[in-house]
Design a protein around this motif. Structure first.
Motif, PDB file in Angstrom:
ATOM      1  N   VAL A 139       9.859  -4.265   8.104  1.00 23.23           N
ATOM      2  CA  VAL A 139       9.112  -3.829   6.921  1.00 23.23           C
ATOM      3  C   VAL A 139      10.055  -3.426   5.794  1.00 23.23           C
ATOM      4  O   VAL A 139       9.810  -3.748   4.619  1.00 23.23           O
ATOM      5  CB  VAL A 139       8.159  -2.675   7.280  1.00 23.23           C
ATOM      6  N   TYR A 140      11.138  -2.740   6.141  1.00 23.78           N
ATOM      7  CA  TYR A 140      12.097  -2.296   5.123  1.00 23.78           C
ATOM      8  C   TYR A 140      13.515  -2.740   5.507  1.00 23.78           C
ATOM      9  O   TYR A 140      14.347  -1.949   5.938  1.00 23.78           O
ATOM     10  CB  TYR A 140      12.010  -0.782   4.936  1.00 23.78           C
ATOM     11  N   PRO A 141      13.781  -4.043   5.356  1.00 23.69           N
ATOM     12  CA  PRO A 141      15.088  -4.568   5.771  1.00 23.69           C
ATOM     13  C   PRO A 141      16.232  -4.178   4.853  1.00 23.69           C
ATOM     14  O   PRO A 141      17.383  -4.146   5.274  1.00 23.69           O
ATOM     15  CB  PRO A 141      14.870  -6.083   5.761  1.00 23.69           C
ATOM     16  N   THR A 142      15.938  -3.890   3.592  1.00 17.40           N
ATOM     17  CA  THR A 142      16.967  -3.571   2.601  1.00 17.40           C
ATOM     18  C   THR A 142      16.513  -2.410   1.729  1.00 17.40           C
ATOM     19  O   THR A 142      15.320  -2.073   1.677  1.00 17.40           O
ATOM     20  CB  THR A 142      17.231  -4.779   1.683  1.00 17.40           C
ATOM     21  N   LYS A 143      17.442  -1.815   1.013  1.00 14.05           N
ATOM     22  CA  LYS A 143      17.092  -0.764   0.056  1.00 14.05           C
ATOM     23  C   LYS A 143      16.112  -1.277  -0.990  1.00 14.05           C
ATOM     24  O   LYS A 143      15.181  -0.574  -1.389  1.00 14.05           O
ATOM     25  CB  LYS A 143      18.357  -0.239  -0.627  1.00 14.05           C
ATOM     26  N   ALA A 144      16.330  -2.516  -1.434  1.00 12.11           N
ATOM     27  CA  ALA A 144      15.498  -3.065  -2.504  1.00 12.11           C
ATOM     28  C   ALA A 144      14.041  -3.226  -2.082  1.00 12.11           C
ATOM     29  O   ALA A 144      13.150  -3.281  -2.938  1.00 12.11           O
ATOM     30  CB  ALA A 144      16.062  -4.408  -2.962  1.00 12.11           C
ATOM     31  N   SER A 145      13.787  -3.307  -0.773  1.00  8.59           N
ATOM     32  CA  SER A 145      12.406  -3.483  -0.304  1.00  8.59           C
ATOM     33  C   SER A 145      11.611  -2.182  -0.306  1.00  8.59           C
ATOM     34  O   SER A 145      10.395  -2.184  -0.118  1.00  8.59           O
ATOM     35  CB  SER A 145      12.415  -4.076   1.113  1.00  8.59           C
ATOM     36  N   LEU A 146      12.277  -1.059  -0.544  1.00  4.60           N
ATOM     37  CA  LEU A 146      11.627   0.251  -0.524  1.00  4.60           C
ATOM     38  C   LEU A 146      10.944   0.567  -1.858  1.00  4.60           C
ATOM     39  O   LEU A 146      11.335   0.036  -2.902  1.00  4.60           O
ATOM     40  CB  LEU A 146      12.670   1.334  -0.252  1.00  4.60           C
ATOM     41  N   PRO A 147       9.944   1.430  -1.846  1.00  7.35           N
ATOM     42  CA  PRO A 147       9.426   1.949  -3.117  1.00  7.35           C
ATOM     43  C   PRO A 147      10.562   2.597  -3.904  1.00  7.35           C
ATOM     44  O   PRO A 147      11.421   3.268  -3.330  1.00  7.35           O
ATOM     45  CB  PRO A 147       8.396   3.000  -2.678  1.00  7.35           C
ATOM     46  N   GLY A 148      10.574   2.350  -5.208  1.00  6.88           N
ATOM     47  CA  GLY A 148      11.681   2.848  -6.008  1.00  6.88           C
ATOM     48  C   GLY A 148      12.916   1.983  -5.901  1.00  6.88           C
ATOM     49  O   GLY A 148      13.984   2.346  -6.404  1.00  6.88           O
ATOM     50  N   ALA A 149      12.785   0.845  -5.212  1.00  2.00           N
ATOM     51  CA  ALA A 149      13.872  -0.130  -5.056  1.00  2.00           C
ATOM     52  C   ALA A 149      15.126   0.495  -4.457  1.00  2.00           C
ATOM     53  O   ALA A 149      16.247   0.060  -4.707  1.00  2.00           O
ATOM     54  CB  ALA A 149      14.198  -0.789  -6.397  1.00  2.00           C
ATOM     55  N   GLY A 150      14.924   1.541  -3.649  1.00  2.00           N
ATOM     56  CA  GLY A 150      16.054   2.153  -2.978  1.00  2.00           C
ATOM     57  C   GLY A 150      16.847   3.117  -3.827  1.00  2.00           C
ATOM     58  O   GLY A 150      17.903   3.600  -3.405  1.00  2.00           O
ATOM     59  N   ASN A 151      16.342   3.440  -5.012  1.00  2.00           N
ATOM     60  CA  ASN A 151      17.077   4.319  -5.926  1.00  2.00           C
ATOM     61  C   ASN A 151      16.507   5.734  -5.972  1.00  2.00           C
ATOM     62  O   ASN A 151      16.853   6.499  -6.870  1.00  2.00           O
ATOM     63  CB  ASN A 151      17.058   3.717  -7.336  1.00  2.00           C
ATOM     64  N   ASP A 152      15.642   6.070  -5.038  1.00  3.66           N
ATOM     65  CA  ASP A 152      14.987   7.372  -5.026  1.00  3.66           C
ATOM     66  C   ASP A 152      15.615   8.247  -3.945  1.00  3.66           C
ATOM     67  O   ASP A 152      15.456   7.982  -2.746  1.00  3.66           O
ATOM     68  CB  ASP A 152      13.483   7.197  -4.771  1.00  3.66           C
TER      69      ASP A 152
ATOM     70  N   ILE B 189       0.829  -1.202   0.000  1.00  2.48           N
ATOM     71  CA  ILE B 189       0.000   0.000   0.000  1.00  2.48           C
ATOM     72  C   ILE B 189       0.866   1.256   0.000  1.00  2.48           C
ATOM     73  O   ILE B 189       0.514   2.272  -0.618  1.00  2.48           O
ATOM     74  CB  ILE B 189      -0.990   0.006   1.184  1.00  2.48           C
ATOM     75  N   ASN B 190       2.024   1.196   0.653  1.00  4.35           N
ATOM     76  CA  ASN B 190       2.947   2.329   0.583  1.00  4.35           C
ATOM     77  C   ASN B 190       3.414   2.563  -0.850  1.00  4.35           C
ATOM     78  O   ASN B 190       3.540   3.709  -1.299  1.00  4.35           O
ATOM     79  CB  ASN B 190       4.154   2.092   1.491  1.00  4.35           C
ATOM     80  N   LYS B 191       3.673   1.479  -1.565  1.00  7.45           N
ATOM     81  CA  LYS B 191       4.122   1.613  -2.952  1.00  7.45           C
ATOM     82  C   LYS B 191       2.996   2.120  -3.854  1.00  7.45           C
ATOM     83  O   LYS B 191       3.235   2.901  -4.784  1.00  7.45           O
ATOM     84  CB  LYS B 191       4.651   0.284  -3.481  1.00  7.45           C
ATOM     85  N   VAL B 192       1.769   1.709  -3.576  1.00  5.52           N
ATOM     86  CA  VAL B 192       0.627   2.198  -4.361  1.00  5.52           C
ATOM     87  C   VAL B 192       0.540   3.716  -4.259  1.00  5.52           C
ATOM     88  O   VAL B 192       0.399   4.429  -5.263  1.00  5.52           O
ATOM     89  CB  VAL B 192      -0.684   1.542  -3.888  1.00  5.52           C
ATOM     90  N   GLY B 193       0.611   4.250  -3.029  1.00  5.19           N
ATOM     91  CA  GLY B 193       0.555   5.692  -2.852  1.00  5.19           C
ATOM     92  C   GLY B 193       1.752   6.394  -3.454  1.00  5.19           C
ATOM     93  O   GLY B 193       1.617   7.433  -4.114  1.00  5.19           O
TER      94      GLY B 193
END
Length: 370
Positions: free
Chosen positions: A238-251, A202-206
Motif C-alpha cells: 500500500v505504501y511502497p515509497t514516501k511519495a505514495s503517502l499522503p503529503g507525498a512523504g513530506n509530512d 480514502i486515507n488521503k481524503v481523511g
C-alpha cells in the motif's frame, strides 16, 4: 509470505488471575515530543478501550472508563486508543447519513470527558473512525463517498481542533471490503491493484480533511493504515515509497498504524496454543515492518494485536501467551514502535471486573510490562 487474519470480538467472560500491581517505574510522557517519530516512540505501551464507542457492548460511562484508564496507567501504559463508530451501529449515531457530526450528542460528550481525563493524566489518546461499513463495504472512489468521509473528518477535527498534540487521529481503522480483504464473497483481495488504490485514496481524503481544518490540526499526528484489515503484511504494497503517502512523504507528523493477529491459528479466538509458530516468527514479522518503516522514513504504531480464545479459555492463562505479549513489547520497543494490544473484555480481554474494581486478567499486562 502474508499471514492472514480476520478477527471477531466478543463480550464474553475470560478466566482470570489476580496479581499485585506492577512496581517497575515507568516514566511519564515527554510533552516536548512533537514529530511523529518522537511521539510514536514516546507513546510506548498503550491499550484499546475496545467494544465501547465503536459498538456499545461495554459502557461509555466516563466513571467506568476513567477507572479503566487509571488501572492501565498504574501498569505503565502511556496511551489509550479509543475506537469510535460515527455514522452507523447505534440507535442514535454521532454523525448523520451525510457525515455531519452532532456536537451535542450525549455519547460524544462522554467521549470528550474521557479524552480530557486521559490527557490530563499526561497520556496520549488516539481516536479514529472504526467500523464505518457504509464506507468500507461500498467504496468506489466516487465523490459521493469522498465528500461524506471528508465531512465526517472535518467535523471530528474541528470539534477537537484546539486540543494539544497528545491527541492523535487515525483516519480509518482496518480498511477492508471494497478496499481489499482476505475472505468474504464479493470483495477483492488486498493485493488487488484497485483495492490498493482505493485504500490510498480514502486515507488521503481523511488526511486532507484533517489538515484543512487548520490550527493544531496542521501539525497533529495523523495515522493511516494499509488494507486487509490493517494487516502488517500489506504495508509494503500500500505504501511502497514516501511519495505514495499522503503529503507525498513530506509530512513529519504522519505515521502508519498496522494490526496483526497472525498467525490466526494461534492468535485468533478459534486458535490453539498448539499452533504457536515460535518466537522468531513473531519477532521477524515485526522487524520486517521495521525495515520498511526505515525505508520510507515513517514511524509505526501497532494499533491492535493479541491472543483470543472463544473456547479453551484456559489457554490464555499460560506462560506461552504471556510470553507472546512480552515478546511483542520488547520487539516493538527495540524498533522504536508504539504498541496497543486489543482489549475487548471478552475473547481478547485483558481486564475484568471484581465487585466495583477492575483487575488484570491472567497476569498478561503485568507480565508484558515487566
Amino acid at each position: 509470505m502474508i499471514l492472514l487474519s480476520c478477527k471477531k470480538k466478543s463480550s464474553g467472560p475470560a478466566p482470570v488471575v489476580v496479581t499485585p500491581p506492577v512496581v517497575t517505574p515507568i516514566p511519564p510522557i515527554n510533552t516536548n515530543s512533537t514529530t511523529a517519530k518522537e511521539i510514536i516512540e514516546d507513546m510506548a505501551a498503550g491499550f484499546n478501550l475496545g467494544n465501547t464507542f465503536e459498538n456499545g457492548i461495554n459502557s461509555s460511562s466516563p466513571a467506568t472508563n476513567k477507572q479503566i484508564i487509571d488501572l492501565y496507567y498504574s501498569a505503565g501504559m502511556r496511551h489509550v486508543r479509543i475506537p469510535i463508530t460515527w455514522v452507523q451501529g447505534f440507535s442514535s449515531n454521532l454523525a448523520d447519513a451525510n457525515g455531519n457530526v452532532n456536537v451535542s450528542h450525549p455519547r460524544l460528550l462522554e467521549l470528550k470527558e474521557i479524552v480530557d481525563y486521559a490527557l490530563a493524566k499526561k497520556m496520549y489518546v488516539v481516536i479514529n473512525t472504526h467500523h464505518e461499513h457504509w464506507l468500507k463495504d461500498n467504496y468506489d472512489g466516487s465523490a459521493a463517498f469522498d465528500t461524506k468521509f471528508a465531512t465526517l473528518w472535518n467535523g471530528i477535527a474541528t470539534f477537537f481542533k484546539d486540543y494539544p498534540k497528545q491527541l492523535l487521529f487515525e483516519v480509518l481503522n482496518e480498511p477492508e471490503g471494497a478496499m481489499g480483504q482476505w475472505s468474504g464473497t464479493g470483495y477483492p483481495l488486498p493485493t488487488n491493484a484497485q483495492a490498493i488504490d482505493y485504500t490510498r485514496k480514502i486515507n488521503k481524503v481523511g488526511y486532507d480533511a484533517i489538515r484543512a481544518t487548520g490550527g493544531n490540526n496542521i501539525t497533529r499526528l495523523v495515522m493511516v493504515s494499509p488494507n486487509g484489515q490493517g494487516n502488517q503484511g500489506m504495508i509494503e504494497e500500500v505504501y511502497p515509497t514516501k511519495a505514495s503517502l499522503p503529503g507525498a512523504g513530506n509530512d513529519a507528523y504522519l505515521a502508519i498504524q498496522v494490526h496483526t493477529y497472525d498467525p490466526w491459528a494461534f492468535c485468533g479466538q478459534t486458535g490453539s496454543n498448539a499452533a504457536w509458530p515460535g518466537s522468531a516468527s513473531i519477532e521477524n514479522a515485526i522487524k520486517k515492518v521495521g525495515v520498511h518503516s526505515k525505508l520510507i522514513d515513517v514511524p509505526i504504531n501497532y494499533g491492535e494485536f493479541g491472543v483470543g480464545r472463544q473456547s479453551n479459555t484456559g489457554e490464555r492463562n499460560t506462560d506461552l501467551v504471556r510470553g507472546y505479549y512480552k515478546l511483542f513489547r520488547v520487539t516493538c520497543k527495540a524498533e522504536k514502535m508504539s504498541f496497543t494490544p486489543w482489549d475487548d473484555r471478552g475473547w481478547f480481554g485483558l481486564i475484568y471486573k471484581s465487585g466495583t474494581d477492575y483487575l488484570f486478567s491472567n497476569n498478561i499486562v503485568p507480565s508484558m510490562m515487566q
